[in-house]
Design a protein around this motif. Structure first.
Motif, PDB file in Angstrom:
ATOM      1  N   ALA A  19     -42.742 -26.151 -72.301  1.00 56.26           N
ATOM      2  CA  ALA A  19     -44.103 -26.217 -71.758  1.00 56.26           C
ATOM      3  C   ALA A  19     -44.117 -25.852 -70.282  1.00 56.26           C
ATOM      4  O   ALA A  19     -45.011 -25.124 -69.821  1.00 56.26           O
ATOM      5  N   ALA A  20     -43.112 -26.326 -69.529  1.00 53.02           N
ATOM      6  CA  ALA A  20     -43.044 -26.007 -68.102  1.00 53.02           C
ATOM      7  C   ALA A  20     -42.849 -24.511 -67.885  1.00 53.02           C
ATOM      8  O   ALA A  20     -43.489 -23.914 -67.006  1.00 53.02           O
ATOM      9  N   VAL A  25     -45.524 -18.959 -66.746  1.00 51.00           N
ATOM     10  CA  VAL A  25     -45.775 -17.564 -67.122  1.00 51.00           C
ATOM     11  C   VAL A  25     -47.144 -17.367 -67.754  1.00 51.00           C
ATOM     12  O   VAL A  25     -47.471 -16.275 -68.198  1.00 51.00           O
ATOM     13  N   GLY A  26     -47.930 -18.430 -67.807  1.00 49.12           N
ATOM     14  CA  GLY A  26     -49.286 -18.320 -68.328  1.00 49.12           C
ATOM     15  C   GLY A  26     -49.367 -18.356 -69.835  1.00 49.12           C
ATOM     16  O   GLY A  26     -50.357 -17.917 -70.404  1.00 49.12           O
ATOM     17  N   GLY A  27     -48.351 -18.859 -70.489  1.00 48.77           N
ATOM     18  CA  GLY A  27     -48.369 -18.943 -71.954  1.00 48.77           C
ATOM     19  C   GLY A  27     -48.945 -20.266 -72.441  1.00 48.77           C
ATOM     20  O   GLY A  27     -49.327 -21.127 -71.651  1.00 48.77           O
ATOM     21  N   ARG A  28     -49.006 -20.404 -73.723  1.00 45.64           N
ATOM     22  CA  ARG A  28     -49.543 -21.607 -74.335  1.00 45.64           C
ATOM     23  C   ARG A  28     -48.497 -22.163 -75.277  1.00 45.64           C
ATOM     24  O   ARG A  28     -47.888 -21.426 -76.045  1.00 45.64           O
ATOM     25  N   ARG A  29     -48.276 -23.493 -75.217  1.00 44.83           N
ATOM     26  CA  ARG A  29     -47.262 -24.107 -76.076  1.00 44.83           C
ATOM     27  C   ARG A  29     -47.847 -24.361 -77.452  1.00 44.83           C
ATOM     28  O   ARG A  29     -48.926 -24.904 -77.586  1.00 44.83           O
TER      29      ARG A  29
END
Length: 65
Positions: A19-20, A25-29
């Motif tokens: 998650a960190a 990087v602007g992603g979603r978990r």
């Protein structure tokens, strides 16, 4: 009992790390990502010792380690 708790704690810690990284990087978990990471780590931890037992000499840039 204890093994299940240890695996759950490891999975949660890996999920927090993932998650960190994704936050940076602007992603979603997604839970699929966490499960994929766990599957990769399991495969890596199983195959690495086996490969080192079967092929103990490692060559790198012309050197034998």
């Amino acid at each position: 009992g204890v093994a299940v708790a240890a695996i759950a704690a490891k999975t949660l810690a890996d999920g927090a790390l993932l998650a960190a990284v994704l936050r940076r990087v602007g992603g979603r978990r997604r839970w699929a990502d966490v499960l994929g990471l766990e599957a990769f780590l399991f495969a890596y931890l199983v195959t690495l010792p086996v490969s080192l037992i079967l092929w103990p000499r490692i060559g790198w840039k012309g050197r034998a380690l």
